[in-house]
Design a protein around this motif. Sequence first.
Motif, mmCIF file in Angstrom:
data_model
loop_
_atom_site.group_PDB
_atom_site.id
_atom_site.type_symbol
_atom_site.label_atom_id
_atom_site.label_comp_id
_atom_site.label_asym_id
_atom_site.label_seq_id
_atom_site.Cartn_x
_atom_site.Cartn_y
_atom_site.Cartn_z
ATOM 1 N N ASP A 182 0.812 -1.220 0.000
ATOM 2 C CA ASP A 182 0.000 0.000 0.000
ATOM 3 C C ASP A 182 0.845 1.270 0.000
ATOM 4 O OD1 ASP A 182 -2.246 -1.612 0.069
ATOM 5 O OD2 ASP A 182 -2.461 -1.467 2.252
ATOM 6 N N LEU A 183 2.147 1.144 0.296
ATOM 7 C CA LEU A 183 3.008 2.318 0.425
ATOM 8 C C LEU A 183 3.941 2.518 -0.777
ATOM 9 C CD1 LEU A 183 4.015 1.930 4.175
ATOM 10 C CD2 LEU A 183 2.151 3.287 3.199
ATOM 11 N N GLU A 218 5.654 5.894 -1.998
ATOM 12 C CA GLU A 218 5.690 6.855 -0.883
ATOM 13 C C GLU A 218 7.125 7.124 -0.441
ATOM 14 O OE1 GLU A 218 3.187 8.489 0.387
ATOM 15 O OE2 GLU A 218 1.472 7.379 -0.401
ATOM 16 N N LYS A 219 7.341 8.332 0.063
ATOM 17 C CA LYS A 219 8.656 8.714 0.590
ATOM 18 C C LYS A 219 8.814 8.111 1.978
ATOM 19 C CE LYS A 219 11.720 12.583 0.273
ATOM 20 N NZ LYS A 219 12.516 11.981 -0.768
ATOM 21 N N VAL A 220 9.967 7.462 2.214
ATOM 22 C CA VAL A 220 10.218 6.818 3.498
ATOM 23 C C VAL A 220 11.604 7.190 4.012
ATOM 24 C CG1 VAL A 220 8.701 4.839 3.077
ATOM 25 C CG2 VAL A 220 11.087 4.705 2.387
ATOM 26 N N VAL A 224 12.399 6.349 -1.693
ATOM 27 C CA VAL A 224 11.031 6.041 -2.108
ATOM 28 C C VAL A 224 10.880 4.530 -2.150
ATOM 29 C CG1 VAL A 224 9.373 6.203 -4.010
ATOM 30 C CG2 VAL A 224 10.817 8.161 -3.451
ATOM 31 N N LEU A 282 7.275 6.274 7.372
ATOM 32 C CA LEU A 282 6.547 6.907 6.282
ATOM 33 C C LEU A 282 6.581 8.413 6.497
ATOM 34 C CD1 LEU A 282 4.702 6.651 3.806
ATOM 35 C CD2 LEU A 282 2.782 6.453 5.394
ATOM 36 N N CYS A 283 7.069 9.148 5.512
ATOM 37 C CA CYS A 283 7.195 10.605 5.615
ATOM 38 C C CYS A 283 6.026 11.244 4.874
ATOM 39 C CB CYS A 283 8.514 11.076 5.020
ATOM 40 S SG CYS A 283 9.936 10.295 5.758
ATOM 41 N N LYS A 284 5.058 11.727 5.625
ATOM 42 C CA LYS A 284 3.855 12.280 5.008
ATOM 43 C C LYS A 284 3.377 13.482 5.815
ATOM 44 C CE LYS A 284 0.251 10.204 2.360
ATOM 45 N NZ LYS A 284 -0.431 8.997 2.017
ATOM 46 N N ASP A 285 3.005 14.523 5.109
ATOM 47 C CA ASP A 285 2.452 15.725 5.739
ATOM 48 C C ASP A 285 3.356 16.286 6.825
ATOM 49 O OD1 ASP A 285 0.204 15.355 4.125
ATOM 50 O OD2 ASP A 285 -0.788 14.113 5.627
ATOM 51 N N ASN A 298 6.621 11.873 10.498
ATOM 52 C CA ASN A 298 7.101 10.524 10.218
ATOM 53 C C ASN A 298 6.300 9.519 11.035
ATOM 54 O OD1 ASN A 298 9.081 11.646 8.616
ATOM 55 N ND2 ASN A 298 10.657 11.543 10.182
#
Length: 91
Positions: A15-16, A19-21, A38, A77-80, A83
């Motif tokens: 699902d990821l 995504e930037k991690v 990523v 997970l780096c989001k908004d 982390n």
Amino acid sequence: MPRNALHDIKRSLDDLIGEKVLLRANGGRRKTIERMGVLEETYPSVFVVKLDPPDGSFKRVSYSYADVLTETVELMLCKDGSNVRVTYTEN
């Protein structure tokens, strides 16, 4: 290690993809490697992260789902602007 735990980790990483991690891994001899990248692909036994090296070139690393289960590798997970650690917890 339970087979279903590894399958659950793979499913959560599926699902990821894209995504930037933040990847934190044991580099041996008491060294810890911490790099941004990523999540590029998941395979039956491993996942691949395309790293963002400082010199602008790209490097790919792969780790097994067992590495996540045993916490040899940590993924955040780096989001908004925050982390969130990707972990496996038994129900």
